[in-house]
Enzyme design. Structure first.
Site, mmCIF file in Angstrom:
data_model
loop_
_atom_site.group_PDB
_atom_site.id
_atom_site.type_symbol
_atom_site.label_atom_id
_atom_site.label_comp_id
_atom_site.label_asym_id
_atom_site.label_seq_id
_atom_site.Cartn_x
_atom_site.Cartn_y
_atom_site.Cartn_z
ATOM 1 N N SER A 88 127.441 81.915 39.288
ATOM 2 C CA SER A 88 126.376 81.590 39.033
ATOM 3 C C SER A 88 125.332 82.630 37.889
ATOM 4 C CB SER A 88 125.341 81.092 40.116
ATOM 5 O OG SER A 88 124.284 80.299 39.421
ATOM 6 N N TYR A 90 125.203 89.969 42.432
ATOM 7 C CA TYR A 90 124.436 88.752 41.963
ATOM 8 C C TYR A 90 123.503 89.217 41.076
ATOM 9 C CZ TYR A 90 121.960 84.443 41.784
ATOM 10 O OH TYR A 90 121.719 83.064 41.420
ATOM 11 N N HIS A 106 128.535 73.153 42.147
ATOM 12 C CA HIS A 106 128.125 74.455 42.052
ATOM 13 C C HIS A 106 128.426 75.089 43.259
ATOM 14 C CE1 HIS A 106 125.892 77.478 39.575
ATOM 15 N NE2 HIS A 106 125.237 77.847 40.846
ATOM 16 N N ASP A 126 129.305 70.308 38.315
ATOM 17 C CA ASP A 126 128.519 71.016 38.273
ATOM 18 C C ASP A 126 127.106 70.956 37.667
ATOM 19 O OD1 ASP A 126 126.619 73.452 38.569
ATOM 20 O OD2 ASP A 126 128.373 74.774 38.222
#
Length: 712
Positions: A562, A482, A680, A645
């Site tokens: 993301s 991430y 999302h 989203d």
């Protein structure tokens, strides 16, 4: 504790779906490139696909493009032999009973449960800790496609009412409703335009506090920026239009406000922030005063102040002030001084303090020790009382409760351990299993190891590696990370990954900079001007996996969502030779316009301001959309986004995909999967999770050389 251009001309051709090691180039929809060029700080920035930022629900050109892209992607994925095998096995693996951590109010225990393949978890209540549960809210009948979900929920102090939210189609917007717990009746109360909000009951149950935004302009619900969030109180039995304003900052519209009511019901605590950084102002309101007046006790948006609990006027906080790895301090709101004095309680440790709360007269603090959870208990004077014995290496959540209640609950999970719920007796220090799932595989068949590797600048980075026992030598490997917003990638279970592992695949998670694994310095080391460190850390992880023989040539796939989708887009541009396949999901792909939509304006804390020259030059250098270079062979790419989203608007992925498909990047496919009535990620129904994962695993299996076989 925690917590513009002419009409698009699209000519669709049937692609050549090769299954050989030398695939033929694919033919993609011909997406018209517009003439848009912006000049920023002397740099001419082309944005030929800006028209794809338009909302798919209102722009027929974008809707046509989405339909054609989905058509070509669906046709390709239908050729992958592993897809049906993965789907069947995923259905078996996910079909197990799982529970959420109980929340206790009024002697009742509220918790979620999914029987296995239910699209949405169901909310239950028990009248005693081991009593029979009864259904309170079952959202599975709310929509035919299962995409309407139960969002946040909070019981009143006496356990007789429940305020909850409804999330439709994956959007961040919530509709707030109230339930009578005894009768199961839904009251007439309805609150709209709620997003990124806590819910907090008044002590007497007369109503609840919440945060909301103004209604967006017509047709801009899913794209307009979120500003002017304010705190209101809703009294039961009254219309929302009558809700009094409690706290707002109209002179600073970018500030958002979260709310909590203390366990004693005396104080409303408003936490104000402007971005994603843990930099808060704290305002308290004495709800028992004749004329409750806001009083800001921590000003300046400089430090983290997270409420651990209070005893009367003594408040306990988790803060990073003078403590990059955080500590616990106390304040006395009744102190006769111009500024509220801060008193140290639990000093900063070598481990990172992940959260703390007061339960049963003790402070229960969760720490991260090389990304693994450790739980300690302290007296309110900061004296160490002991540690909570955990069943292994993993991560914990929960430990909620009230200051005078000796009972609390927590969850424990790891990469090979489904989340188990424990009841913890604060007085005795004893944990007992409250709910433990039974799964369709043997967790002991999987090995979790942690390694440390060296990044480009010499930084030591941890990485978890998960394999089935007996898996040796180079194998198809999926690397995930991430790398942003102070978010820690802690060990956690997902049944979907087992389907990959039992085929002989390897799963690795790199704890790269930008996250919160080692406190503020680790976060700061991967944001703003330091963002390239995130990409270097991830690339070094891939090189390590190959050098150590975990994976081999053309066997490494990468995935991120993301901010992690941004990560995948950037590293594929920088090192396309390193990866065989890539799954960038709901990614932030245009780093020069991210702050113009919905929640994007919050992200400047991590990314910087595109309107500032120094930040612009950093962003432009790694922006995935702007740094695709023709003439180099790229890995196989299956990007993903969703029409609803409204966190990272789908235009990011639309534009990125169009740019990928417009260039000569070799013969491997560069596709996009665009979901409908999905957002999302939160609230996604189980059927969608199974379908999407089967497609993803089949895609990367094809391009990493995995032979997918039915599991007996």
């Amino acid at each position: 504790m925690r917590r513009i251009v002419p009409l698009t001309l699209i000519a669709l051709a049937v692609p050549a779906f090769a299954q050989t090691s030398n695939p033929k180039p694919m033919t993609y929809p011909a997406t018209e490139a517009g003439p848009t060029v912006d000049e920023q700080f002397g740099v001419k920035v082309a944005d030929p696909y800006r028209w794809l930022e338009n909302d798919v629900r209102t722009d027929p050109r974008v809707a046509a493009w989405v339909a054609d892209e989905n058509r070509i992607t669906d046709a390709y994925l239908a050729t992958l032999p592993g897809r049906d095998i993965f789907k069947a096995r995923l259905t078996q693996l996910i079909d197990y009973e799982r529970f959420g951590t109980p929340y206790k109010k009024g002697g009742r225990y509220f918790y979620t449960r999914n029987s296995g393949l239910q699209n949405q978890a169901v909310l239950y209540v028990r009248d005693s800790v081991n009593g029979a549960g009864r259904v309170l809210i079952d959202p599975n009948g709310w929509s035919k496609d299962g995409a309407t979900a139960l969002g946040e929920w909070v019981p009143s102090e006496d356990g007789k009412r429940l305020v909850y939210t409804i999330q439709d189609g994956g959007t961040d917007w919530r509709t707030v409703k109230v339930l009578d717990v005894d009768s199961g009746q839904v009251l007439d109360d309805t609150v709209e335009w709620v997003k990124f909000s806590g819910l907090a009951w008044a002590k007497d149950g007369s109503g609840f506090y919440y945060s909301r935004f103004p209604a967006p302009p017509e047709g801009k619900k899913f794209q307009s920026t979120n500003e002017n969030q304010a705190v209101y109180f809703h009294k039961l039995g009254t219309p929302q239009s009558a809700d009094p304003l409690i706290y707002a900052t109209p002179d600073t519209p970018k500030r958002g406000h979260g709310i909590q009511v203390t366990d004693d019901g005396k104080w409303l605590v408003v936490t104000t922030t402007e971005g994603t950084d843990n930099r808060y102002e704290i305002t308290v309101i004495d709800l028992t005063a004749p004329s409750p007046t806001p009083r800001t006790i921590f000003k300046g948006l400089d430090y983290q102040w997270s409420l651990a609990g209070n005893v009367g006027g003594t408040f306990y906080w988790v803060t990073n002030k003078d403590a990059p790895r955080l500590r616990v301090v106390s304040t006395n709101l009744y102190a006769k001084s111009a500024e509220v004095p801060v008193v140290g309680v639990i000093p900063e440790d070598k481990a990172v303090l992940d959260g703390a709360g007061i339960v049963g007269g003790k402070l229960i603090a969760t720490y991260l020790v090389d990304v693994k959870s450790e739980v300690r208990t302290y007296g309110l004077d900061g004296k160490l009382a002991g540690k909570v014995a955990l069943p292994g290496i993993g991560s914990v959540g929960g430990f909620g409760g009230e200051a005078d209640d000796p009972e609390t609950f927590y969850s424990f999970t790891s990469y090979n351990t489904p989340s188990t719920i424990y009841r913890y007796d604060v007085a005795t220090g004893k944990s007992t299993v409250w709910a433990q799932p039974k799964v369709a595989f043997n967790p002991a068949s999987y090995v979790v190891s942690q390694v440390f590797y060296t990044s480009k600048d010499g930084t030591r980075v941890p990485m978890f590696i998960v394999r089935k026992k007996g898996t040796s030598g180079p194998a198809p490997t999926l690397l995930y990370a991430y790398g942003g917003f102070n978010i820690t990638m802690e060990p956690a279970f997902s049944a979907t990954r087992i389907a990959w592992l039992e085929q002989g695949g390897v799963y690795a998670v790199a704890n790269i900079r930008g996250g919160g694994e080692y406190g503020k310095p680790w976060h700061d080391g991967g944001r703003l001007a330091n963002k390239q460190n995130v990409f270097d850390d991830f690339i070094a992880a891939g090189e390590y996996l190959k050098a150590k023989g975990y994976t081999g040539k053309d066997q490494l796939a990468v995935m991120g969502g993301s901010n992690g989708g941004l990560l995948i887009g950037a590293v594929v541009n920088q090192r396309p030779d390193l990866f065989a396949a890539a799954l960038p999901q709901v990614g932030v792909m245009d780093m020069l316009r991210f702050d113009r939509f919905t929640a994007g304006r919050y992200w400047v804390d991590d990314y910087g301001y595109p309107s500032k020259e120094a930040d612009f030059r950093v962003l432009y250098k790694y922006s995935p959309y702007h740094n695709i270079r023709t003439g180099r062979p790229y890995p196989a790419i299956l990007a993903a986004t969703a029409d609803t989203d409204d966190r990272v608007v789908p235009g990011h992925t639309f534009k990125y995909t169009a740019m990928l498909q417009s260039m000569d990047l070799g013969p491997k496919p560069r596709l996009v999967r665009i979901e409908t009535r999905a957002g999302h990620g939160s609230g996604k129904p189980t059927t969608k999770i199974i379908d999407e994962t089967a497609m993803d695993w089949a895609f990367i299996a094809k391009w990493t050389g995995m032979t997918v076989k039915p599991v007996k």
